[in-house]
Design a protein around this motif. Structure first.
Motif, mmCIF file in Angstrom:
data_model
loop_
_atom_site.group_PDB
_atom_site.id
_atom_site.type_symbol
_atom_site.label_atom_id
_atom_site.label_comp_id
_atom_site.label_asym_id
_atom_site.label_seq_id
_atom_site.Cartn_x
_atom_site.Cartn_y
_atom_site.Cartn_z
ATOM 1 N N PHE A 163 -22.964 35.008 -4.151
ATOM 2 C CA PHE A 163 -23.072 33.709 -4.036
ATOM 3 C C PHE A 163 -23.972 33.484 -5.410
ATOM 4 O O PHE A 163 -24.436 32.465 -5.739
ATOM 5 C CB PHE A 163 -24.153 33.190 -3.041
ATOM 6 N N ASP A 164 -23.903 34.362 -6.360
ATOM 7 C CA ASP A 164 -24.510 34.185 -7.658
ATOM 8 C C ASP A 164 -23.309 33.862 -8.742
ATOM 9 O O ASP A 164 -22.541 34.581 -9.024
ATOM 10 C CB ASP A 164 -25.353 35.378 -8.116
ATOM 11 N N ASN A 165 -23.262 32.888 -9.394
ATOM 12 C CA ASN A 165 -22.433 32.080 -10.248
ATOM 13 C C ASN A 165 -22.315 32.654 -11.583
ATOM 14 O O ASN A 165 -21.492 32.321 -12.374
ATOM 15 C CB ASN A 165 -22.123 30.859 -10.131
ATOM 16 N N ARG A 166 -23.466 33.229 -11.935
ATOM 17 C CA ARG A 166 -23.670 33.698 -13.398
ATOM 18 C C ARG A 166 -22.469 34.813 -13.724
ATOM 19 O O ARG A 166 -22.572 35.761 -12.815
ATOM 20 C CB ARG A 166 -24.943 34.209 -13.536
ATOM 21 N N PRO A 167 -22.064 35.082 -15.267
ATOM 22 C CA PRO A 167 -21.080 36.073 -15.459
ATOM 23 C C PRO A 167 -21.918 37.289 -15.467
ATOM 24 O O PRO A 167 -23.412 37.343 -15.380
ATOM 25 C CB PRO A 167 -20.884 35.680 -16.666
ATOM 26 N N VAL A 168 -21.316 38.173 -15.339
ATOM 27 C CA VAL A 168 -21.837 39.579 -15.394
ATOM 28 C C VAL A 168 -21.500 40.496 -16.610
ATOM 29 O O VAL A 168 -20.309 40.442 -17.055
ATOM 30 C CB VAL A 168 -21.368 40.458 -14.223
ATOM 31 N N TYR A 169 -22.192 41.061 -17.268
ATOM 32 C CA TYR A 169 -22.301 41.687 -18.460
ATOM 33 C C TYR A 169 -22.467 43.328 -18.441
ATOM 34 O O TYR A 169 -23.581 43.664 -17.901
ATOM 35 C CB TYR A 169 -22.791 41.411 -19.764
ATOM 36 N N LEU A 170 -21.619 44.122 -19.229
ATOM 37 C CA LEU A 170 -22.160 45.465 -19.358
ATOM 38 C C LEU A 170 -23.009 45.623 -20.631
ATOM 39 O O LEU A 170 -22.565 44.980 -21.658
ATOM 40 C CB LEU A 170 -20.933 46.378 -19.352
ATOM 41 N N THR A 171 -23.842 46.554 -20.599
ATOM 42 C CA THR A 171 -24.597 46.812 -21.930
ATOM 43 C C THR A 171 -24.980 48.090 -21.979
ATOM 44 O O THR A 171 -25.375 48.762 -20.713
ATOM 45 C CB THR A 171 -26.027 45.685 -22.097
ATOM 46 N N GLY A 172 -25.180 48.796 -22.972
ATOM 47 C CA GLY A 172 -25.595 50.187 -23.228
ATOM 48 C C GLY A 172 -25.761 50.654 -24.488
ATOM 49 O O GLY A 172 -25.660 49.835 -25.611
ATOM 50 N N ASN A 173 -25.693 52.005 -24.440
ATOM 51 C CA ASN A 173 -25.782 52.650 -25.909
ATOM 52 C C ASN A 173 -24.646 52.649 -26.479
ATOM 53 O O ASN A 173 -24.394 53.033 -27.764
ATOM 54 C CB ASN A 173 -26.181 54.013 -25.492
ATOM 55 N N PHE A 174 -23.599 51.913 -26.109
ATOM 56 C CA PHE A 174 -22.213 51.731 -26.787
ATOM 57 C C PHE A 174 -22.044 50.573 -27.594
ATOM 58 O O PHE A 174 -21.262 50.189 -28.379
ATOM 59 C CB PHE A 174 -21.161 51.910 -26.200
ATOM 60 N N CYS A 175 -23.266 49.539 -27.136
ATOM 61 C CA CYS A 175 -23.211 48.333 -27.973
ATOM 62 C C CYS A 175 -24.591 47.760 -28.424
ATOM 63 O O CYS A 175 -24.886 46.667 -28.421
ATOM 64 C CB CYS A 175 -22.514 47.086 -27.038
ATOM 65 N N LYS A 176 -25.362 49.155 -28.716
ATOM 66 C CA LYS A 176 -26.617 48.753 -29.333
ATOM 67 C C LYS A 176 -27.564 47.992 -28.295
ATOM 68 O O LYS A 176 -28.568 47.214 -28.479
ATOM 69 C CB LYS A 176 -26.731 47.977 -30.494
ATOM 70 N N TRP A 177 -27.245 47.924 -26.815
ATOM 71 C CA TRP A 177 -28.015 47.429 -26.027
ATOM 72 C C TRP A 177 -28.120 45.957 -25.895
ATOM 73 O O TRP A 177 -28.915 45.402 -25.271
ATOM 74 C CB TRP A 177 -29.321 48.023 -25.861
ATOM 75 N N LEU A 178 -27.127 45.388 -26.719
ATOM 76 C CA LEU A 178 -27.030 43.989 -26.594
ATOM 77 C C LEU A 178 -26.648 43.555 -25.187
ATOM 78 O O LEU A 178 -25.454 43.869 -24.812
ATOM 79 C CB LEU A 178 -26.127 43.314 -27.676
ATOM 80 N N PRO A 179 -27.254 42.294 -24.728
ATOM 81 C CA PRO A 179 -27.212 42.091 -23.109
ATOM 82 C C PRO A 179 -26.124 41.255 -22.889
ATOM 83 O O PRO A 179 -25.747 40.835 -21.532
ATOM 84 C CB PRO A 179 -28.529 41.597 -22.596
ATOM 85 N N ASP A 180 -25.505 40.407 -23.847
ATOM 86 C CA ASP A 180 -24.400 39.197 -23.566
ATOM 87 C C ASP A 180 -23.330 39.472 -24.474
ATOM 88 O O ASP A 180 -22.993 38.310 -24.782
ATOM 89 C CB ASP A 180 -25.297 37.982 -23.464
ATOM 90 N N LEU A 181 -22.868 40.480 -24.758
ATOM 91 C CA LEU A 181 -21.804 40.186 -25.702
ATOM 92 C C LEU A 181 -20.331 40.102 -24.971
ATOM 93 O O LEU A 181 -20.003 40.664 -23.880
ATOM 94 C CB LEU A 181 -21.382 41.711 -26.304
ATOM 95 N N GLU A 182 -19.591 39.169 -25.450
ATOM 96 C CA GLU A 182 -18.305 38.578 -24.741
ATOM 97 C C GLU A 182 -17.411 39.742 -24.586
ATOM 98 O O GLU A 182 -16.831 39.844 -23.460
ATOM 99 C CB GLU A 182 -17.732 37.510 -25.434
ATOM 100 N N GLU A 183 -17.283 40.775 -25.264
ATOM 101 C CA GLU A 183 -16.291 41.808 -25.294
ATOM 102 C C GLU A 183 -16.793 42.569 -24.122
ATOM 103 O O GLU A 183 -15.788 43.529 -23.614
ATOM 104 C CB GLU A 183 -16.072 42.448 -26.531
ATOM 105 N N TYR A 184 -17.968 42.665 -23.565
ATOM 106 C CA TYR A 184 -18.554 43.420 -22.327
ATOM 107 C C TYR A 184 -18.458 42.621 -21.185
ATOM 108 O O TYR A 184 -19.171 43.034 -20.332
ATOM 109 C CB TYR A 184 -19.544 44.401 -22.845
ATOM 110 N N ARG A 185 -18.193 41.492 -21.167
ATOM 111 C CA ARG A 185 -18.097 40.660 -20.034
ATOM 112 C C ARG A 185 -17.058 41.146 -18.964
ATOM 113 O O ARG A 185 -15.993 41.290 -19.097
ATOM 114 C CB ARG A 185 -17.867 39.216 -20.411
ATOM 115 N N MET A 186 -17.652 41.226 -17.769
ATOM 116 C CA MET A 186 -16.990 41.981 -16.704
ATOM 117 C C MET A 186 -15.863 40.721 -16.173
ATOM 118 O O MET A 186 -16.202 39.529 -16.209
ATOM 119 C CB MET A 186 -17.560 42.645 -15.682
#
Length: 363
Positions: free
Chosen positions: A17-40
């Motif tokens: 019931f949470d409509n916000r998108p989900v992103y992956l972040t980590g040591n593969f993208c400098k821990w940037l939390p909202d990169l579109e290419e890592y949006r699930m």
């Protein structure tokens, strides 16, 4: 060290019931939390999937987290604390994770929303040879207080109670419980039992009806008081005695709840009865006369003025019958609530839920 991963896929299940998108972040993208290419990609409500490109070189090990679009919206553990870094070792190709809580905003107060867990998508109802989804809403601080035990409220029509609700509407009890938690009045485990779709009325009605057919409500209560309650009491830190056990529902679910008060007083002491379908059978009044036992009991009766000409008179008749049978015992408390403009729908029951919940468990 860099490692080439052929087809690493990560799957996530979380609250639907949470409509916000989900992103992956980590040591593969400098821990940037909202990169579109890592949006699930959302596969279905509450289920997400991400597959890394085959030719992408990834660190070994891979460290990662989930966010909803920023570090102020990161995944949390059961206790509401930031989740530690997740790790994928070289050679793994499919990872399945789950997140039950999310941070909302650093500027807001602490998240006091109930923790939603699925007990089973296919809990067996041996009385019907069917299965049913059962979920629980735990107090927001359930895992922070390992020594505390909680009362339990069993509720019917689980599809309509919280989250996205159903086509018929939504009681939004998750929001009500969060509001009550801010007043320290939400320390109850709520067990939400899905209804049987086209078999709903027959399953929940404890009485036969010439038009509706045979009622199997007593068997449904045997399921709740037997295998389901046993499982809930074993898995969660409950207060299993009758004084800390309730049942609630609306319409035919409300009828089932009042029947539970009459026929299963050894199990239920708190009854949330909204807009009960008393028209199904006059026998309910007979049963109230012959089977109501004045144990310490609380019954909250609600009726709306726009639910047909007979709803309020029927509920008043039931209340008077119960009061007569309780012989003036102060141990039996019955509270009635009438809304002259109330309709027979989830929106109305949503308004009534926190009032009934507070009166049943915290007054």
């Amino acid at each position: 060290m860099q490692v080439e991963v052929d087809t690493l896929t990560i799957e996530l299940s979380t609250v639907p019931f949470d409509n916000r998108p989900v992103y992956l972040t980590g040591n593969f993208c400098k821990w940037l939390p909202d990169l579109e290419e890592y949006r699930m990609t959302m596969v279905s409500p509450g289920n997400y999937r991400y597959q890394f490109p085959e030719d992408l070189e990834l660190p070994n090990p891979i460290e990662y987290k989930y966010t909803r679009g920023g570090w102020d919206q990161v995944e949390l553990d059961r206790a509401g604390r930031p989740y530690g870094n997740r790790i994928v070792e070289a050679g793994e190709t499919l990872i399945k994770d789950s997140v039950i809580r999310w941070q909302t905003d650093v500027s807001t107060k602490a998240d006091v929303s109930p923790i939603v867990e699925t007990v089973s998508d296919t809990f067996e109802i041996t009385q019907f040879s069917r299965t049913r989804r059962v979920r629980v809403l735990l107090p927001h601080d359930y895992y922070e207080n390992p020594d505390q035990r909680y009362p339990v409220l069993y509720m019917t029509d689980g599809q309509n109670l919280f989250g996205e609700g159903s086509e018929y509407g939504n009681w939004e009890i998750d929001k009500s419980l969060a509001n009550l938690a801010r007043e320290h009045k939400a320390g109850v485990i709520v067990v939400a039992i899905d209804h049987g779709e086209e078999d709903r009325v027959q399953e929940l009605s404890p009485y036969d009806n010439p038009k509706l057919g045979k009622g199997y409500g007593e068997k449904f209560l045997q399921f709740i008081t037997g295998p389901l309650k046993t499982h809930i009491d074993e898995k969660y830190r409950t207060r299993p005695d009758r004084l800390n056990t309730g049942i609630g529902g609306s319409s035919v679910g409300g009828l089932l709840s009042i029947y539970a008060a009459l026929m299963f007083p050894q199990t239920f002491a708190k009854l949330m009865v909204f807009s009960p379908a008393l028209w199904i059978s006059e026998k309910v009044y007979f049963d109230a006369v012959h089977f109501f036992e004045p144990f310490e009991t609380r019954i909250y009766l609600y009726a709306g003025g726009k639910e047909g000409a007979h709803m309020i008179p029927n509920v008043n008749k039931l209340k008077e019958t119960l009061e007569t049978q309780s012989f003036g015992y102060t141990r039996v408390k019955i509270k009635s609530s009438v809304d002259a403009k109330g309709e027979h729908d989830e929106k109305q029951w949503s308004k009534e839920f926190p009032k009934a919940f507070e009166w049943l468990f915290f007054e």
